[in-house]
Design a protein around this motif. Structure first.
Motif, mmCIF file in Angstrom:
data_model
loop_
_atom_site.group_PDB
_atom_site.id
_atom_site.type_symbol
_atom_site.label_atom_id
_atom_site.label_comp_id
_atom_site.label_asym_id
_atom_site.label_seq_id
_atom_site.Cartn_x
_atom_site.Cartn_y
_atom_site.Cartn_z
ATOM 1 N N VAL A 50 0.829 -1.193 0.000
ATOM 2 C CA VAL A 50 0.000 0.000 0.000
ATOM 3 C C VAL A 50 0.876 1.262 0.000
ATOM 4 O O VAL A 50 0.429 2.356 -0.277
ATOM 5 N N ALA A 51 2.147 1.079 0.294
ATOM 6 C CA ALA A 51 3.098 2.190 0.420
ATOM 7 C C ALA A 51 3.437 2.807 -0.945
ATOM 8 O O ALA A 51 3.013 2.307 -1.986
ATOM 9 N N PRO A 52 4.206 3.927 -0.948
ATOM 10 C CA PRO A 52 4.599 4.558 -2.220
ATOM 11 C C PRO A 52 5.726 3.825 -2.928
ATOM 12 O O PRO A 52 6.732 4.415 -3.314
ATOM 13 N N LEU A 53 5.586 2.540 -3.055
ATOM 14 C CA LEU A 53 6.438 1.707 -3.892
ATOM 15 C C LEU A 53 5.724 0.373 -4.043
ATOM 16 O O LEU A 53 4.777 0.091 -3.323
ATOM 17 N N GLY A 54 6.137 -0.399 -5.036
ATOM 18 C CA GLY A 54 5.479 -1.675 -5.277
ATOM 19 C C GLY A 54 5.336 -1.956 -6.761
ATOM 20 O O GLY A 54 5.739 -1.150 -7.604
ATOM 21 N N ALA A 55 4.753 -3.096 -7.075
ATOM 22 C CA ALA A 55 4.676 -3.561 -8.457
ATOM 23 C C ALA A 55 3.887 -2.608 -9.349
ATOM 24 O O ALA A 55 4.238 -2.396 -10.518
ATOM 25 N N ASN A 56 2.814 -2.023 -8.814
ATOM 26 C CA ASN A 56 2.012 -1.115 -9.639
ATOM 27 C C ASN A 56 2.777 0.151 -10.009
ATOM 28 O O ASN A 56 2.651 0.649 -11.130
ATOM 29 N N VAL A 57 3.535 0.679 -9.061
ATOM 30 C CA VAL A 57 4.309 1.892 -9.332
ATOM 31 C C VAL A 57 5.306 1.640 -10.457
ATOM 32 O O VAL A 57 5.381 2.392 -11.438
ATOM 33 N N THR A 58 6.062 0.566 -10.328
ATOM 34 C CA THR A 58 7.065 0.235 -11.344
ATOM 35 C C THR A 58 6.417 -0.036 -12.692
ATOM 36 O O THR A 58 6.876 0.455 -13.736
ATOM 37 N N ALA A 59 5.325 -0.797 -12.688
ATOM 38 C CA ALA A 59 4.652 -1.131 -13.945
ATOM 39 C C ALA A 59 4.033 0.110 -14.588
ATOM 40 O O ALA A 59 4.084 0.276 -15.810
ATOM 41 N N PHE A 60 3.445 0.981 -13.777
ATOM 42 C CA PHE A 60 2.834 2.211 -14.302
ATOM 43 C C PHE A 60 3.890 3.079 -14.985
ATOM 44 O O PHE A 60 3.664 3.620 -16.076
ATOM 45 N N GLU A 61 5.039 3.200 -14.360
ATOM 46 C CA GLU A 61 6.139 3.968 -14.962
ATOM 47 C C GLU A 61 6.571 3.354 -16.287
ATOM 48 O O GLU A 61 6.731 4.061 -17.302
ATOM 49 N N ASN A 62 6.744 2.040 -16.306
ATOM 50 C CA ASN A 62 7.191 1.365 -17.528
ATOM 51 C C ASN A 62 6.144 1.452 -18.641
ATOM 52 O O ASN A 62 6.479 1.686 -19.814
ATOM 53 N N GLU A 63 4.875 1.265 -18.269
ATOM 54 C CA GLU A 63 3.803 1.311 -19.269
ATOM 55 C C GLU A 63 3.635 2.713 -19.850
ATOM 56 O O GLU A 63 3.370 2.870 -21.049
ATOM 57 N N MET A 64 3.826 3.729 -19.011
ATOM 58 C CA MET A 64 3.725 5.094 -19.519
ATOM 59 C C MET A 64 4.914 5.428 -20.420
ATOM 60 O O MET A 64 4.751 6.127 -21.428
ATOM 61 N N CYS A 65 6.090 4.952 -20.069
ATOM 62 C CA CYS A 65 7.257 5.138 -20.950
ATOM 63 C C CYS A 65 6.991 4.519 -22.319
ATOM 64 O O CYS A 65 7.296 5.122 -23.359
ATOM 65 N N ASP A 66 6.424 3.319 -22.326
ATOM 66 C CA ASP A 66 6.112 2.645 -23.593
ATOM 67 C C ASP A 66 5.095 3.441 -24.398
ATOM 68 O O ASP A 66 5.208 3.552 -25.623
#
Length: 358
Positions: A13-29
């Motif tokens: 639930v914290a400001p890190l985790g799989a969703n944060v990393t994936a969201f960054e990568n998906e937006m870069c794509d």
């Protein structure tokens, strides 16, 4: 809900985790960038973007005047000096000729913040040419233009650093949030460091620089991932809403609409209309008439050079006798533009506006 459930199921639930990393990568794509940092707001992204570009106390930063305060407030966080640049009547975005005038007086600003107003990409071909001649980086404020394309590339891919906003009113939302994008790994790493309280690599909390609590939560990033899956549908509908308004106002010579910048296919995040100078109706007449039907419309952004808090800042126009952004503010109104509006909704709103203007 799938991504949010995953965050709770895995106890991230914290400001890190799989969703944060994936969201960054998906937006870069999606945008076509190498690196991204998901942050708490678009304003936070501008703040750290300017800091990464070396903006500090006493530096000048040029910025579009016709915009929301979040575009320029971060300049003051760094004790730097905002300098505002006028728009043009064609695109409502930063005027290249006004920018040239600013460079003649202040030849070495630290950065130029170019805003893509209401989803229409600014004239980056001309603006980049001017900035490159002066060796000054552009921070592209694409808060309102996610999904817009310009010369075949996605908005948010043009500045040395670009930013996005996922505020509640944007084309996709994480309830609140933003993102910084760049192709420079050193800037990405530094922004990530600052955004997590500038914690050094020690077993204990060690701080050698001032940091900020700016990271996006794993829950909000999960919302963003789900929203990103429907972004193209939202953009398609926003464009349909704009075109339908355009059709409904085609025979009304008292109403004009912003033109797309050459090479731009805007997402038309908001549809803005401008009343003719001799029109007897005002933008407040339209807002009041729509409010009687429980329909919300809003004034255009009040330009930053007209805001009391920035009254001491310099402002550059192409023609000193013509304040384009101030004039547009006085004659423009943002109409309801939600992607959930039906064609009937749009036609109904347009009919009220046409009646008031007539």
């Amino acid at each position: 809900m799938k991504y949010i459930k995953e965050a709770f199921d895995t106890n991230w639930v914290a400001p890190l985790g799989a969703n944060v990393t994936a969201f960054e990568n998906e937006m870069c794509d999606y945008v076509g960038r190498k690196y991204a940092v998901a942050l708490s707001s678009g304003t936070a992204a501008i703040h750290l973007g300017l800091k990464a570009l070396g903006v500090g106390s006493g530096d000048y930063v040029f910025c579009s005047s016709f915009t929301f305060a979040g575009s320029c407030n971060p300049i003051t966080y760094l004790d730097a000096k905002p300098v505002f640049i006028d728009s043009d009547y064609e695109t409502y975005n930063m005027c290249p000729e006004a920018l040239k005038k600013a460079f003649k007086k202040i030849p070495k600003p630290k950065a130029v913040i170019v805003v893509n107003l209401y989803g229409n990409q600014a004239n980056l071909v001309a603006l980049q040419k001017i900035c490159r001649e002066h060796k000054v980086p552009i921070l592209e404020d694409a808060a309102e233009s996610l999904g817009t394309t310009y010369n075949g590339k996605q908005s948010g891919s043009f500045g040395e650093i670009s930013i996005l906003s996922f505020n509640g009113n944007k084309i996709i939302t994480t309830s609140g949030g933003g993102m910084l994008l760049t192709d420079n790994k050193d800037w990405r790493d530094k922004v990530l460091f600052w955004a997590t309280q500038s914690r050094e690599d020690f077993p204990w909390y060690q701080h050698e620089e001032i940091g900020y609590n700016y990271r996006l939560s794993n829950i909000c990033a999960g919302i963003g991932r789900g929203q990103l899956e429907v972004l193209d549908e939202r953009v398609k509908r926003k464009r349909q809403v704009y075109e339908l308004y355009k059709k409904e106002f085609a025979k009304n010579n008292k109403i004009s609409m912003c033109n797309a910048t050459v090479g731009s296919n805007p997402n038309w995040w908001l549809t803005l209309i401008t009343l003719d100078k001799d029109c007897k109706a005002t933008f407040m007449d339209i807002i009041t008439a729509l409010a009687e039907y429980n329909i919300e419309a809003r004034p255009a952004w009040k330009p930053m050079h007209m805001q009391p808090v920035f009254k001491e800042c310099e402002y550059f126009c192409k023609d000193t006798k013509r304040d384009v952004s101030g004039d547009l503010f006085g004659r423009s109104v943002c109409l309801p533009s939600d992607s959930k509006m039906s064609d009937e909704d749009v036609i109904f709103v347009a009919s009220i506006v046409n009646n008031i203007v007539s």
